[in-house]
Design an enzyme around this catalytic site. Structure first.
Site, short mmCIF file in Angstrom:
data_model
loop_
_atom_site.label_atom_id
_atom_site.label_comp_id
_atom_site.label_asym_id
_atom_site.label_seq_id
_atom_site.Cartn_x
_atom_site.Cartn_y
_atom_site.Cartn_z
N ASN A 11 0.87 -1.18 0.00
CA ASN A 11 0.00 0.00 0.00
C ASN A 11 0.91 1.23 0.00
O ASN A 11 1.45 1.60 1.03
CB ASN A 11 -0.89 -0.02 1.26
CG ASN A 11 -1.72 1.24 1.39
OD1 ASN A 11 -1.82 2.03 0.46
ND2 ASN A 11 -2.33 1.44 2.56
N TRP A 12 1.05 1.82 -1.18
CA TRP A 12 1.99 2.95 -1.30
C TRP A 12 1.45 4.24 -0.69
O TRP A 12 2.19 5.19 -0.50
CB TRP A 12 2.28 3.22 -2.78
CG TRP A 12 3.19 2.23 -3.44
CD1 TRP A 12 3.69 1.06 -2.90
CD2 TRP A 12 3.71 2.32 -4.77
NE1 TRP A 12 4.48 0.44 -3.82
CE2 TRP A 12 4.51 1.18 -4.97
CE3 TRP A 12 3.57 3.25 -5.80
CZ2 TRP A 12 5.18 0.95 -6.18
CZ3 TRP A 12 4.22 3.03 -7.00
CH2 TRP A 12 5.02 1.88 -7.19
N LYS A 13 0.14 4.30 -0.44
CA LYS A 13 -0.49 5.54 0.04
C LYS A 13 -0.16 6.68 -0.96
O LYS A 13 -0.10 6.42 -2.16
CB LYS A 13 -0.04 5.85 1.47
CG LYS A 13 -0.21 4.62 2.37
CD LYS A 13 0.00 4.89 3.82
CE LYS A 13 -0.17 3.58 4.60
NZ LYS A 13 -0.10 3.74 6.04
N HIS A 102 -9.55 1.54 4.66
CA HIS A 102 -8.30 1.76 5.39
C HIS A 102 -8.54 2.79 6.49
O HIS A 102 -9.32 3.73 6.30
CB HIS A 102 -7.21 2.24 4.42
CG HIS A 102 -5.85 2.27 5.04
ND1 HIS A 102 -5.46 3.28 5.90
CD2 HIS A 102 -4.82 1.39 4.98
CE1 HIS A 102 -4.23 3.01 6.32
NE2 HIS A 102 -3.82 1.87 5.77
N GLU A 104 -6.91 5.24 7.48
CA GLU A 104 -6.66 6.64 7.09
C GLU A 104 -7.86 7.21 6.35
O GLU A 104 -8.21 8.37 6.50
CB GLU A 104 -5.37 6.73 6.25
CG GLU A 104 -4.14 6.53 7.13
CD GLU A 104 -2.93 5.96 6.43
OE1 GLU A 104 -2.88 5.93 5.18
OE2 GLU A 104 -2.00 5.51 7.15
N GLU A 174 -5.63 -4.28 10.77
CA GLU A 174 -4.65 -3.22 10.89
C GLU A 174 -4.95 -2.40 12.14
O GLU A 174 -5.74 -1.45 12.09
CB GLU A 174 -4.71 -2.30 9.66
CG GLU A 174 -4.34 -3.00 8.37
CD GLU A 174 -3.65 -2.05 7.41
OE1 GLU A 174 -2.58 -2.41 6.92
OE2 GLU A 174 -4.16 -0.95 7.16
N GLY A 180 2.26 2.87 10.66
CA GLY A 180 3.22 3.95 10.46
C GLY A 180 3.92 4.39 11.73
O GLY A 180 4.58 5.43 11.75
N SER A 219 3.22 -1.52 10.56
CA SER A 219 4.65 -1.56 10.86
C SER A 219 5.30 -2.93 10.63
O SER A 219 6.19 -3.33 11.38
CB SER A 219 4.91 -1.06 12.29
OG SER A 219 4.53 0.29 12.40
N GLY A 240 2.88 -0.91 4.33
CA GLY A 240 2.96 0.50 3.95
C GLY A 240 4.42 0.91 3.75
O GLY A 240 5.00 0.68 2.68
N GLY A 241 5.01 1.48 4.79
CA GLY A 241 6.37 2.03 4.70
C GLY A 241 7.39 1.10 4.04
O GLY A 241 8.14 1.52 3.15
P1 PGA Z 1 2.75 0.70 7.64
O1 PGA Z 1 1.32 0.88 6.95
O2 PGA Z 1 3.32 -0.61 7.17
O3 PGA Z 1 3.56 1.89 7.17
O4 PGA Z 1 2.52 0.71 9.12
C1 PGA Z 1 0.45 -0.20 6.80
C2 PGA Z 1 -0.86 0.26 6.20
O5 PGA Z 1 -1.31 1.36 6.51
O6 PGA Z 1 -1.46 -0.47 5.39
#
Ligand code: PGA
Length: 259
Positions: A11-13, A102, A104, A174, A180, A219, A240-241
């Site tokens: 998930n690149w956001k 998600h 966010e 999640e 993050g 994370s 994500g990251g």
């Molecule tokens: P993260 O994000 O790996 O940076 O914690 C995961 C996500 O939001 O899907």
């Protein structure tokens, strides 16, 4: 043991570009040859078409192994909805999965459980595979509401989409406090919630509960992935990251292959 294949989803956001896709594809060329895991990349939707073309033109052997997805979609199919992208549009440009709900989107763009259920329905109506994200905030965990919150998130999907809702879907657990932050759930915490989710699905359909992939996200990195992926109800990760660094993303795929 079930025969569920691991899925590693990026998930690149609001990050990345066509060059990042190029780096990741180059890195993964030799990792994915044996079809032992599934890999998904969800870039910003604008890049889907270009990335799909790159995959087909420059990385032909990868193109039937690595899937592309979107990070959200419109609940609507068409009409006067400025700025929205429909499932059909995303599909035309290469998406076969869509991340739905998600945290966010829920927190920053006011997506309620009802909106998420509509978006989930929009995916199914287009033959797109929704990846439904569920998870509790830190406050909800500390006040022991984790299971209640997740049950409500799952129930609203079933109310809108019926008992077969999860037959063609992925669920991602999640925890909001782990996204993050560098502080992932422990493997025990993850397993406990994943088992709860699978039991919820089992009440609707034992077959679906056995087949559905439940990903962990929050994370995940190469130093904690092996322990988390080893849990019996964890079927991969939503990353994500660490998905923005091609070498780390490849490492996560390798860990899933040997999990
Ligand atoms: P993260 O994000 O790996 O940076 O914690 C995961 C996500 O939001 O899907």
């Amino acid at each position: 043991m079930s025969s569920r294949q691991y899925l590693i989803a990026a998930n690149w956001k609001l990050n990345g570009n066509t060059e990042l896709a190029n780096e990741i594809f180059a890195e993964l060329q030799n990792t994915l040859v044996d079809n032992s895991i599934e890999v998904l990349v969800c870039p910003p939707a604008l890049y889907l078409g270009g990335i799909q073309a790159k995959l087909q033109n420059d990385y032909q052997p990868l193109s039937d192994k690595l899937k592309l997805g979107a990070q959200t979609l419109s609940a609507y199919q068409q009409g006067a909805y400025t700025g929205e992208l429909s499932g059909a549009m995303l599909k035309e440009f290469g998406a076969s999965y869509v991340i739905v709900g998600h945290s966010e989107r829920r927190a920053l763009f006011s997506e309620s459980n009802q909106v998420v259920a509509e978006k989930f329905a929009a995916c199914l109506s287009q033959g797109l595979m929704p990846i439904l994200c569920v998870g509790e905030t830190l406050e909800e965990r500390e006040t022991e509401q984790t299971f209640a919150v997740i049950e409500q998130m799952l129930t609203s999907i079933v109310e809108r989409n019926g008992v077969e809702a999860f037959a063609n879907a992925v669920i991602a657990y999640e925890p909001v406090w782990a996204i993050g932050t560098g502080k992932s759930a422990t493997s025990e915490q993850a397993q406990q919630v994943h088992k709860f989710i699978r039991q919820f699905v089992a009440k609707l359909s034992a077959v679906t509960a056995d087949n559905i992939k439940i990903l962990y996200g929050g994370s995940v990195n190469p130093s904690n992935a092996a322990e988390i992926f080893a849990q019996p109800d964890v079927d991969g990760g939503l990353i994500g990251g660490a998905s923005l660094k091609s070498a780390q993303f490849k490492e996560l795929c390798e860990i899933a292959k040997s999990a």
